[in-house]
Motif scaffolding. Structure first.
Motif, PDB file in Angstrom:
ATOM      1  N   MET A  13      58.689  30.622  73.769  1.00 41.25           N
ATOM      2  CA  MET A  13      57.937  29.373  73.873  1.00 41.25           C
ATOM      3  C   MET A  13      58.883  28.213  74.145  1.00 41.25           C
ATOM      4  O   MET A  13      59.994  28.167  73.657  1.00 41.25           O
ATOM      5  N   VAL A  14      58.395  27.267  74.930  1.00 40.87           N
ATOM      6  CA  VAL A  14      59.155  26.056  75.223  1.00 40.87           C
ATOM      7  C   VAL A  14      58.299  24.851  74.873  1.00 40.87           C
ATOM      8  O   VAL A  14      57.095  24.876  75.074  1.00 40.87           O
ATOM      9  N   LYS A  51      50.390  24.088  69.663  1.00 41.64           N
ATOM     10  CA  LYS A  51      50.966  24.044  68.311  1.00 41.64           C
ATOM     11  C   LYS A  51      50.787  25.364  67.568  1.00 41.64           C
ATOM     12  O   LYS A  51      51.661  25.788  66.817  1.00 41.64           O
ATOM     13  N   LEU A  52      49.658  26.021  67.789  1.00 40.72           N
ATOM     14  CA  LEU A  52      49.422  27.307  67.118  1.00 40.72           C
ATOM     15  C   LEU A  52      50.322  28.389  67.700  1.00 40.72           C
ATOM     16  O   LEU A  52      50.908  29.194  66.989  1.00 40.72           O
ATOM     17  N   LYS A  53      50.437  28.389  69.025  1.00 38.60           N
ATOM     18  CA  LYS A  53      51.255  29.425  69.672  1.00 38.60           C
ATOM     19  C   LYS A  53      52.726  29.299  69.304  1.00 38.60           C
ATOM     20  O   LYS A  53      53.448  30.280  69.256  1.00 38.60           O
ATOM     21  N   TRP A  54      53.149  28.057  69.065  1.00 40.54           N
ATOM     22  CA  TRP A  54      54.534  27.823  68.634  1.00 40.54           C
ATOM     23  C   TRP A  54      54.809  28.540  67.310  1.00 40.54           C
ATOM     24  O   TRP A  54      55.919  28.945  67.016  1.00 40.54           O
ATOM     25  N   LEU A  55      53.745  28.714  66.511  1.00 48.18           N
ATOM     26  CA  LEU A  55      53.869  29.405  65.232  1.00 48.18           C
ATOM     27  C   LEU A  55      53.477  30.879  65.337  1.00 48.18           C
ATOM     28  O   LEU A  55      53.442  31.590  64.333  1.00 48.18           O
ATOM     29  N   GLY A  56      53.115  31.307  66.546  1.00 49.38           N
ATOM     30  CA  GLY A  56      52.751  32.708  66.748  1.00 49.38           C
ATOM     31  C   GLY A  56      51.297  33.025  66.432  1.00 49.38           C
ATOM     32  O   GLY A  56      50.906  34.186  66.433  1.00 49.38           O
ATOM     33  N   LEU A 104      61.942  31.773  70.114  1.00 51.50           N
ATOM     34  CA  LEU A 104      61.386  33.098  70.297  1.00 51.50           C
ATOM     35  C   LEU A 104      60.299  33.271  69.237  1.00 51.50           C
ATOM     36  O   LEU A 104      60.569  33.179  68.047  1.00 51.50           O
ATOM     37  N   VAL A 105      59.073  33.465  69.696  1.00 53.69           N
ATOM     38  CA  VAL A 105      57.958  33.487  68.753  1.00 53.69           C
ATOM     39  C   VAL A 105      57.435  34.907  68.568  1.00 53.69           C
ATOM     40  O   VAL A 105      57.201  35.620  69.527  1.00 53.69           O
ATOM     41  N   LYS A 106      57.297  35.289  67.309  1.00 48.17           N
ATOM     42  CA  LYS A 106      56.690  36.587  67.018  1.00 48.17           C
ATOM     43  C   LYS A 106      55.216  36.372  66.757  1.00 48.17           C
ATOM     44  O   LYS A 106      54.842  35.480  66.004  1.00 48.17           O
ATOM     45  N   GLU A 107      54.377  37.187  67.375  1.00 45.09           N
ATOM     46  CA  GLU A 107      52.954  36.975  67.174  1.00 45.09           C
ATOM     47  C   GLU A 107      52.499  37.409  65.790  1.00 45.09           C
ATOM     48  O   GLU A 107      52.850  38.476  65.319  1.00 45.09           O
ATOM     49  N   VAL A 108      51.735  36.535  65.150  1.00 46.38           N
ATOM     50  CA  VAL A 108      51.213  36.819  63.822  1.00 46.38           C
ATOM     51  C   VAL A 108      49.831  37.445  63.976  1.00 46.38           C
ATOM     52  O   VAL A 108      49.036  37.008  64.798  1.00 46.38           O
ATOM     53  N   ASP A 164      62.269  23.671  63.906  1.00 48.77           N
ATOM     54  CA  ASP A 164      62.292  25.139  63.889  1.00 48.77           C
ATOM     55  C   ASP A 164      62.458  25.730  65.288  1.00 48.77           C
ATOM     56  O   ASP A 164      61.628  26.485  65.749  1.00 48.77           O
ATOM     57  N   PHE A 165      63.535  25.362  65.990  1.00 52.03           N
ATOM     58  CA  PHE A 165      63.757  25.923  67.324  1.00 52.03           C
ATOM     59  C   PHE A 165      65.035  26.753  67.347  1.00 52.03           C
ATOM     60  O   PHE A 165      65.879  26.644  66.447  1.00 52.03           O
TER      61      PHE A 165
END
Ligand SMILES: [Zn+2]
Length: 389
Positions: free
Chosen positions: A1-2, A297-302, A162-166, A141-142
Protein backbone atom coordinates in the motif's frame (compact mmCIF):
# COMPACT_ATOMS: atom_id res chain seq x y z
CA UNK A 1 0.00 0.00 0.00
CA UNK A 2 1.07 3.56 -0.72
CA UNK A 3 -0.24 6.69 0.91
CA UNK A 4 0.60 10.23 -0.14
CA UNK A 5 0.56 13.26 2.15
CA UNK A 6 1.25 16.93 1.56
CA UNK A 7 3.03 19.20 3.97
CA UNK A 8 3.68 22.93 3.60
CA UNK A 9 7.33 23.78 3.08
CA UNK A 10 9.74 26.57 2.21
CA UNK A 11 11.15 25.24 -1.03
CA UNK A 12 14.60 26.09 -2.35
CA UNK A 13 13.42 28.44 -5.10
CA UNK A 14 16.68 28.31 -7.03
CA UNK A 15 16.48 24.52 -7.40
CA UNK A 16 12.83 24.68 -8.49
CA UNK A 17 13.66 27.25 -11.17
CA UNK A 18 16.82 25.46 -12.35
CA UNK A 19 14.96 22.15 -12.59
CA UNK A 20 12.15 23.81 -14.52
CA UNK A 21 14.61 25.23 -17.04
CA UNK A 22 16.44 21.92 -17.38
CA UNK A 23 13.17 20.12 -18.06
CA UNK A 24 12.28 22.62 -20.77
CA UNK A 25 15.70 22.10 -22.36
CA UNK A 26 15.32 18.32 -22.14
CA UNK A 27 11.88 18.50 -23.72
CA UNK A 28 13.19 20.50 -26.69
CA UNK A 29 15.91 17.89 -27.24
CA UNK A 30 13.73 14.86 -26.78
CA UNK A 31 11.02 16.18 -29.10
CA UNK A 32 13.67 16.10 -31.86
CA UNK A 33 13.63 12.34 -31.51
CA UNK A 34 9.92 11.94 -32.10
CA UNK A 35 9.36 10.47 -35.54
CA UNK A 36 6.21 10.52 -37.63
CA UNK A 37 5.40 7.49 -39.77
CA UNK A 38 3.56 7.53 -43.09
CA UNK A 39 0.42 6.30 -41.39
CA UNK A 40 0.42 9.40 -39.23
CA UNK A 41 1.52 7.62 -36.06
CA UNK A 42 4.30 9.00 -33.89
CA UNK A 43 7.07 7.17 -32.12
CA UNK A 44 9.89 8.10 -29.75
CA UNK A 45 13.29 7.00 -30.88
CA UNK A 46 15.58 8.07 -28.06
CA UNK A 47 18.42 5.61 -27.67
CA UNK A 48 20.68 5.14 -24.65
CA UNK A 49 23.63 6.92 -26.28
CA UNK A 50 21.48 9.94 -27.07
CA UNK A 51 20.28 9.96 -23.52
CA UNK A 52 23.84 9.95 -22.21
CA UNK A 53 24.68 12.79 -24.55
CA UNK A 54 21.75 14.82 -23.28
CA UNK A 55 22.63 14.03 -19.68
CA UNK A 56 26.20 15.26 -20.14
CA UNK A 57 24.99 18.38 -21.86
CA UNK A 58 22.56 19.21 -19.07
CA UNK A 59 25.15 18.50 -16.37
CA UNK A 60 27.33 21.36 -17.60
CA UNK A 61 27.03 24.25 -15.13
CA UNK A 62 24.71 22.13 -12.96
CA UNK A 63 25.62 22.65 -9.34
CA UNK A 64 22.86 20.57 -7.78
CA UNK A 65 22.93 16.83 -7.18
CA UNK A 66 23.31 14.89 -10.42
CA UNK A 67 20.30 12.72 -9.73
CA UNK A 68 18.04 15.69 -10.42
CA UNK A 69 19.15 15.61 -14.05
CA UNK A 70 18.22 11.93 -14.33
CA UNK A 71 14.88 12.56 -12.72
CA UNK A 72 14.23 15.52 -15.05
CA UNK A 73 15.03 13.38 -18.12
CA UNK A 74 12.85 10.55 -16.90
CA UNK A 75 9.96 12.81 -16.19
CA UNK A 76 10.21 14.44 -19.63
CA UNK A 77 10.38 11.02 -21.33
CA UNK A 78 7.25 10.04 -19.40
CA UNK A 79 5.54 13.23 -20.50
CA UNK A 80 6.45 12.71 -24.17
CA UNK A 81 5.38 9.06 -24.10
CA UNK A 82 2.04 10.02 -22.59
CA UNK A 83 1.59 12.65 -25.27
CA UNK A 84 2.46 10.13 -28.03
CA UNK A 85 -0.22 7.78 -26.75
CA UNK A 86 -2.80 10.53 -26.92
CA UNK A 87 -1.55 11.71 -30.32
CA UNK A 88 -1.79 8.23 -31.82
CA UNK A 89 -5.35 7.99 -30.60
CA UNK A 90 -6.06 11.36 -32.19
CA UNK A 91 -6.60 12.99 -28.85
CA UNK A 92 -3.55 15.24 -28.44
CA UNK A 93 -4.38 18.90 -28.86
CA UNK A 94 -0.98 20.59 -29.10
CA UNK A 95 2.59 19.53 -28.47
CA UNK A 96 3.61 18.71 -24.90
CA UNK A 97 4.70 21.50 -22.58
CA UNK A 98 6.30 21.81 -19.17
CA UNK A 99 3.92 23.87 -17.13
CA UNK A 100 4.32 22.77 -13.54
CA UNK A 101 7.23 23.70 -11.35
CA UNK A 102 7.55 20.41 -9.55
CA UNK A 103 10.67 18.44 -8.72
CA UNK A 104 10.59 14.69 -8.42
CA UNK A 105 13.02 13.47 -5.77
CA UNK A 106 14.17 9.86 -6.08
CA UNK A 107 14.82 7.86 -2.95
CA UNK A 108 18.56 7.99 -3.65
CA UNK A 109 18.42 11.73 -2.99
CA UNK A 110 17.23 11.61 0.57
CA UNK A 111 17.63 9.76 3.83
CA UNK A 112 15.19 9.24 6.64
CA UNK A 113 16.39 8.90 10.21
CA UNK A 114 14.63 9.40 13.57
CA UNK A 115 11.72 11.19 11.98
CA UNK A 116 13.85 13.60 9.95
CA UNK A 117 13.99 13.68 6.16
CA UNK A 118 17.30 14.93 4.79
CA UNK A 119 17.14 15.85 1.11
CA UNK A 120 20.29 16.49 -0.84
CA UNK A 121 20.20 19.76 -2.79
CA UNK A 122 23.88 20.28 -3.64
CA UNK A 123 26.20 17.30 -3.19
CA UNK A 124 27.79 17.21 0.29
CA UNK A 125 27.11 20.92 0.80
CA UNK A 126 23.49 21.78 1.00
CA UNK A 127 20.56 19.84 2.38
CA UNK A 128 16.90 20.43 3.02
CA UNK A 129 15.91 18.99 6.37
CA UNK A 130 12.27 18.32 7.18
CA UNK A 131 11.25 17.18 10.64
CA UNK A 132 8.24 14.94 10.02
CA UNK A 133 7.55 14.65 13.76
CA UNK A 134 6.13 18.16 13.62
CA UNK A 135 3.19 16.94 11.53
CA UNK A 136 1.04 14.75 13.73
CA UNK A 137 -1.36 13.82 10.89
CA UNK A 138 1.36 11.92 9.03
CA UNK A 139 1.22 8.13 9.40
CA UNK A 140 3.63 6.57 11.89
CA UNK A 141 3.04 2.94 10.90
CA UNK A 142 4.88 2.78 7.55
CA UNK A 143 7.79 0.64 6.34
CA UNK A 144 9.53 3.09 4.05
CA UNK A 145 9.25 6.37 2.19
CA UNK A 146 8.93 6.26 -1.59
CA UNK A 147 9.62 9.20 -3.90
CA UNK A 148 9.04 12.82 -2.93
CA UNK A 149 7.56 15.61 -4.99
CA UNK A 150 8.62 19.16 -4.26
CA UNK A 151 6.52 22.09 -5.42
CA UNK A 152 6.98 25.79 -4.75
CA UNK A 153 5.20 25.55 -1.41
CA UNK A 154 4.59 21.89 -0.67
CA UNK A 155 6.30 18.57 -0.24
CA UNK A 156 4.37 15.45 -1.21
CA UNK A 157 5.57 12.36 0.63
CA UNK A 158 4.61 8.80 -0.28
CA UNK A 159 4.61 6.32 2.55
CA UNK A 160 4.85 2.60 1.82
CA UNK A 161 3.67 -0.28 3.90
CA UNK A 162 3.39 -3.99 3.34
CA UNK A 163 -0.13 -4.84 4.44
CA UNK A 164 -1.30 -8.24 5.56
CA UNK A 165 -4.96 -8.85 4.96
CA UNK A 166 -7.02 -9.32 8.10
CA UNK A 167 -9.88 -11.81 8.06
CA UNK A 168 -12.73 -9.71 9.45
CA UNK A 169 -14.68 -10.88 12.49
CA UNK A 170 -17.71 -8.92 11.34
CA UNK A 171 -19.00 -6.52 8.76
CA UNK A 172 -20.33 -2.98 8.99
CA UNK A 173 -22.56 -1.40 6.34
CA UNK A 174 -22.91 2.24 5.28
CA UNK A 175 -25.55 4.32 3.57
CA UNK A 176 -24.59 7.89 2.66
CA UNK A 177 -27.33 10.49 2.34
CA UNK A 178 -27.43 14.22 1.98
CA UNK A 179 -27.55 15.06 5.69
CA UNK A 180 -26.40 11.86 7.39
CA UNK A 181 -24.48 8.63 7.07
CA UNK A 182 -26.41 5.72 8.50
CA UNK A 183 -24.32 2.76 9.59
CA UNK A 184 -24.77 -0.67 11.04
CA UNK A 185 -21.64 -1.28 13.09
CA UNK A 186 -21.35 -4.08 15.61
CA UNK A 187 -25.09 -4.76 15.41
CA UNK A 188 -25.95 -1.18 16.28
CA UNK A 189 -27.39 1.54 14.14
CA UNK A 190 -25.23 4.62 14.36
CA UNK A 191 -26.02 7.79 12.51
CA UNK A 192 -23.40 10.39 11.70
CA UNK A 193 -24.65 13.88 11.21
CA UNK A 194 -23.66 15.51 7.90
CA UNK A 195 -25.57 18.73 8.42
CA UNK A 196 -22.35 20.59 9.09
CA UNK A 197 -21.05 19.42 5.72
CA UNK A 198 -24.31 20.35 4.03
CA UNK A 199 -24.00 23.78 5.59
CA UNK A 200 -20.50 24.21 4.16
CA UNK A 201 -21.80 23.47 0.67
CA UNK A 202 -24.79 25.80 1.10
CA UNK A 203 -22.61 28.71 2.22
CA UNK A 204 -20.41 28.36 -0.83
CA UNK A 205 -23.40 27.97 -3.11
CA UNK A 206 -24.72 31.34 -1.95
CA UNK A 207 -21.27 32.90 -2.35
CA UNK A 208 -21.11 31.42 -5.86
CA UNK A 209 -24.39 33.04 -6.78
CA UNK A 210 -23.16 36.44 -5.62
CA UNK A 211 -20.00 36.04 -7.67
CA UNK A 212 -22.10 35.16 -10.70
CA UNK A 213 -23.77 38.56 -10.45
CA UNK A 214 -20.34 40.13 -10.60
CA UNK A 215 -19.41 38.16 -13.73
CA UNK A 216 -21.27 40.60 -16.01
CA UNK A 217 -18.98 43.57 -15.53
CA UNK A 218 -15.91 41.97 -13.94
CA UNK A 219 -15.53 38.53 -15.54
CA UNK A 220 -11.86 38.07 -14.65
CA UNK A 221 -12.31 38.87 -10.97
CA UNK A 222 -15.38 36.66 -10.84
CA UNK A 223 -13.50 33.73 -12.33
CA UNK A 224 -10.66 34.18 -9.87
CA UNK A 225 -12.99 34.41 -6.89
CA UNK A 226 -14.96 31.40 -8.04
CA UNK A 227 -11.79 29.33 -8.25
CA UNK A 228 -10.67 30.44 -4.81
CA UNK A 229 -13.99 29.71 -3.17
CA UNK A 230 -14.53 26.33 -4.79
CA UNK A 231 -11.05 25.30 -3.71
CA UNK A 232 -11.83 26.40 -0.18
CA UNK A 233 -15.16 24.56 -0.23
CA UNK A 234 -13.53 21.35 -1.36
CA UNK A 235 -10.81 21.57 1.25
CA UNK A 236 -13.26 22.21 4.10
CA UNK A 237 -15.44 19.32 2.95
CA UNK A 238 -12.38 17.10 2.72
CA UNK A 239 -11.28 18.02 6.24
CA UNK A 240 -14.70 17.11 7.56
CA UNK A 241 -14.69 13.75 5.78
CA UNK A 242 -11.15 13.01 6.95
CA UNK A 243 -12.18 13.44 10.57
CA UNK A 244 -15.26 11.29 10.10
CA UNK A 245 -13.53 8.46 8.25
CA UNK A 246 -10.63 8.44 10.71
CA UNK A 247 -13.08 8.01 13.58
CA UNK A 248 -14.98 5.21 11.83
CA UNK A 249 -11.75 3.49 10.83
CA UNK A 250 -10.57 3.51 14.44
CA UNK A 251 -13.81 1.89 15.55
CA UNK A 252 -13.80 -0.74 12.80
CA UNK A 253 -10.18 -1.59 13.48
CA UNK A 254 -10.93 -2.25 17.16
CA UNK A 255 -13.78 -4.55 16.13
CA UNK A 256 -11.74 -6.10 13.31
CA UNK A 257 -14.66 -5.31 11.05
CA UNK A 258 -14.75 -5.02 7.27
CA UNK A 259 -16.97 -2.51 5.47
CA UNK A 260 -19.83 -2.99 3.03
CA UNK A 261 -20.48 -0.01 0.78
CA UNK A 262 -22.94 0.78 -1.99
CA UNK A 263 -21.57 0.31 -5.47
CA UNK A 264 -22.17 3.73 -6.94
CA UNK A 265 -20.89 2.69 -10.35
CA UNK A 266 -24.36 1.36 -11.02
CA UNK A 267 -25.52 4.92 -11.20
CA UNK A 268 -24.40 6.19 -14.56
CA UNK A 269 -22.21 9.26 -14.18
CA UNK A 270 -23.74 10.76 -17.32
CA UNK A 271 -27.17 10.66 -15.75
CA UNK A 272 -25.73 12.18 -12.63
CA UNK A 273 -24.05 15.06 -14.42
CA UNK A 274 -27.28 15.92 -16.16
CA UNK A 275 -29.27 15.65 -12.96
CA UNK A 276 -31.04 18.94 -12.30
CA UNK A 277 -31.27 18.31 -8.62
CA UNK A 278 -28.13 19.80 -7.03
CA UNK A 279 -28.81 17.95 -3.77
CA UNK A 280 -28.67 14.62 -5.55
CA UNK A 281 -25.37 15.53 -7.10
CA UNK A 282 -24.03 16.70 -3.77
CA UNK A 283 -25.13 13.54 -2.05
CA UNK A 284 -23.31 11.38 -4.60
CA UNK A 285 -20.25 13.57 -4.38
CA UNK A 286 -20.21 13.16 -0.61
CA UNK A 287 -20.72 9.42 -0.94
CA UNK A 288 -17.79 9.07 -3.35
CA UNK A 289 -15.49 11.07 -1.11
CA UNK A 290 -16.57 9.17 1.99
CA UNK A 291 -16.14 5.78 0.33
CA UNK A 292 -12.73 6.44 -1.17
CA UNK A 293 -11.34 7.79 2.10
CA UNK A 294 -12.78 5.00 4.19
CA UNK A 295 -11.60 2.33 1.75
CA UNK A 296 -8.11 3.75 1.76
CA UNK A 297 -7.87 3.95 5.52
CA UNK A 298 -9.25 0.45 6.05
CA UNK A 299 -7.02 -1.13 3.43
CA UNK A 300 -3.99 0.51 5.02
CA UNK A 301 -4.85 -1.62 8.07
CA UNK A 302 -5.55 -4.72 5.98
CA UNK A 303 -9.31 -4.62 6.55
CA UNK A 304 -11.45 -5.58 3.53
CA UNK A 305 -14.02 -3.42 1.75
CA UNK A 306 -16.88 -4.87 -0.26
CA UNK A 307 -19.15 -3.14 -2.75
CA UNK A 308 -22.76 -4.24 -3.11
CA UNK A 309 -25.32 -3.32 -5.76
CA UNK A 310 -27.69 -1.00 -3.86
CA UNK A 311 -30.65 -1.58 -6.17
CA UNK A 312 -33.86 -1.77 -4.11
CA UNK A 313 -31.86 -1.75 -0.86
CA UNK A 314 -34.35 0.61 0.77
CA UNK A 315 -37.41 -1.00 -0.82
CA UNK A 316 -36.90 -4.61 0.23
CA UNK A 317 -38.10 -5.80 3.63
CA UNK A 318 -35.09 -7.05 5.64
CA UNK A 319 -37.43 -9.42 7.51
CA UNK A 320 -39.47 -11.17 4.81
CA UNK A 321 -38.02 -9.80 1.53
CA UNK A 322 -41.42 -8.31 0.74
CA UNK A 323 -41.78 -5.02 -1.10
CA UNK A 324 -41.75 -1.88 1.02
CA UNK A 325 -43.61 1.30 0.21
CA UNK A 326 -43.23 4.88 1.42
CA UNK A 327 -45.08 5.43 4.67
CA UNK A 328 -44.71 9.12 5.34
CA UNK A 329 -41.51 11.03 5.93
CA UNK A 330 -38.47 8.81 5.77
CA UNK A 331 -40.41 5.71 6.84
CA UNK A 332 -41.06 2.59 4.79
CA UNK A 333 -43.71 -0.06 5.41
CA UNK A 334 -43.59 -3.69 4.26
CA UNK A 335 -46.67 -4.55 2.21
CA UNK A 336 -46.34 -8.18 3.22
CA UNK A 337 -45.49 -8.32 6.95
CA UNK A 338 -46.19 -4.76 8.04
CA UNK A 339 -42.71 -3.85 9.35
CA UNK A 340 -42.20 -0.11 9.55
CA UNK A 341 -38.67 1.22 9.47
CA UNK A 342 -36.66 4.28 8.56
CA UNK A 343 -35.56 3.88 4.95
CA UNK A 344 -31.84 4.38 5.69
CA UNK A 345 -31.98 1.66 8.32
CA UNK A 346 -33.71 -0.66 5.84
CA UNK A 347 -30.85 0.06 3.46
CA UNK A 348 -28.01 -0.71 5.88
CA UNK A 349 -29.72 -3.90 7.08
CA UNK A 350 -30.08 -5.14 3.50
CA UNK A 351 -26.59 -4.07 2.47
CA UNK A 352 -25.18 -5.97 5.41
CA UNK A 353 -27.16 -9.13 4.65
CA UNK A 354 -26.38 -9.03 0.93
CA UNK A 355 -22.72 -8.18 1.44
CA UNK A 356 -21.83 -10.55 4.26
CA UNK A 357 -24.29 -13.35 3.50
CA UNK A 358 -25.08 -13.28 7.21
CA UNK A 359 -28.36 -12.05 8.63
CA UNK A 360 -27.90 -9.66 11.55
CA UNK A 361 -29.75 -12.10 13.79
CA UNK A 362 -30.30 -10.09 16.93
CA UNK A 363 -31.65 -7.21 14.93
CA UNK A 364 -34.00 -9.28 12.84
CA UNK A 365 -35.33 -11.14 15.88
CA UNK A 366 -35.89 -7.88 17.63
CA UNK A 367 -37.62 -6.50 14.57
CA UNK A 368 -39.92 -9.54 14.39
CA UNK A 369 -41.45 -8.73 17.76
CA UNK A 370 -41.86 -5.16 16.75
CA UNK A 371 -43.79 -5.69 13.57
CA UNK A 372 -45.93 -2.82 12.54
CA UNK A 373 -44.34 -0.44 15.01
CA UNK A 374 -41.75 2.21 14.74
CA UNK A 375 -38.76 0.09 15.45
CA UNK A 376 -36.13 2.67 16.18
CA UNK A 377 -38.07 4.41 18.92
CA UNK A 378 -38.88 1.35 20.93
CA UNK A 379 -36.11 -1.11 20.48
CA UNK A 380 -32.94 -0.61 22.49
CA UNK A 381 -31.06 -2.93 20.09
CA UNK A 382 -31.47 -0.42 17.33
CA UNK A 383 -31.43 2.70 19.41
CA UNK A 384 -29.92 5.42 17.36
CA UNK A 385 -26.72 7.04 18.32
CA UNK A 386 -26.18 10.31 16.59
CA UNK A 387 -22.64 11.50 16.27
CA UNK A 388 -21.71 15.02 15.52
CA UNK A 389 -18.28 16.14 14.60
ZN1 LIG B 1 -41.71 -7.81 5.49
Amino acid sequence: MVKAYKIPIESPRDLIEAYFEVKKKALREILNHVTYSRTGKTHLNFRADKRRELRNKLLKDWRYSKHYIDSAINSVIGLVKGWIKLYNRGKAKSSPEITKKTVYIKNTLFSYKNGVLKISIEPRRRYLEVDLRRYDYLPKDFDSIGGLILTESELVITFKKLVKEVKPKKWASFDVNLTNITTLINEKIVRYDLRQLYHIHRVYEIKGRKIQQLAGHKPKTAKKLMKKYSRRERSRARDFMHKLTTEITRELSELESGAILENLKNIKSRVLRKSRNPNRKLSKWNARMFQSMLEYKLKWLGLPVKYVNPKNSSKTCPLCSGRMAAYGGRLMKCLKCGLVLDRDIVAVLNLQMWGSGVTPKALIEASASMMGKRLIDQNPQISMKVYQL
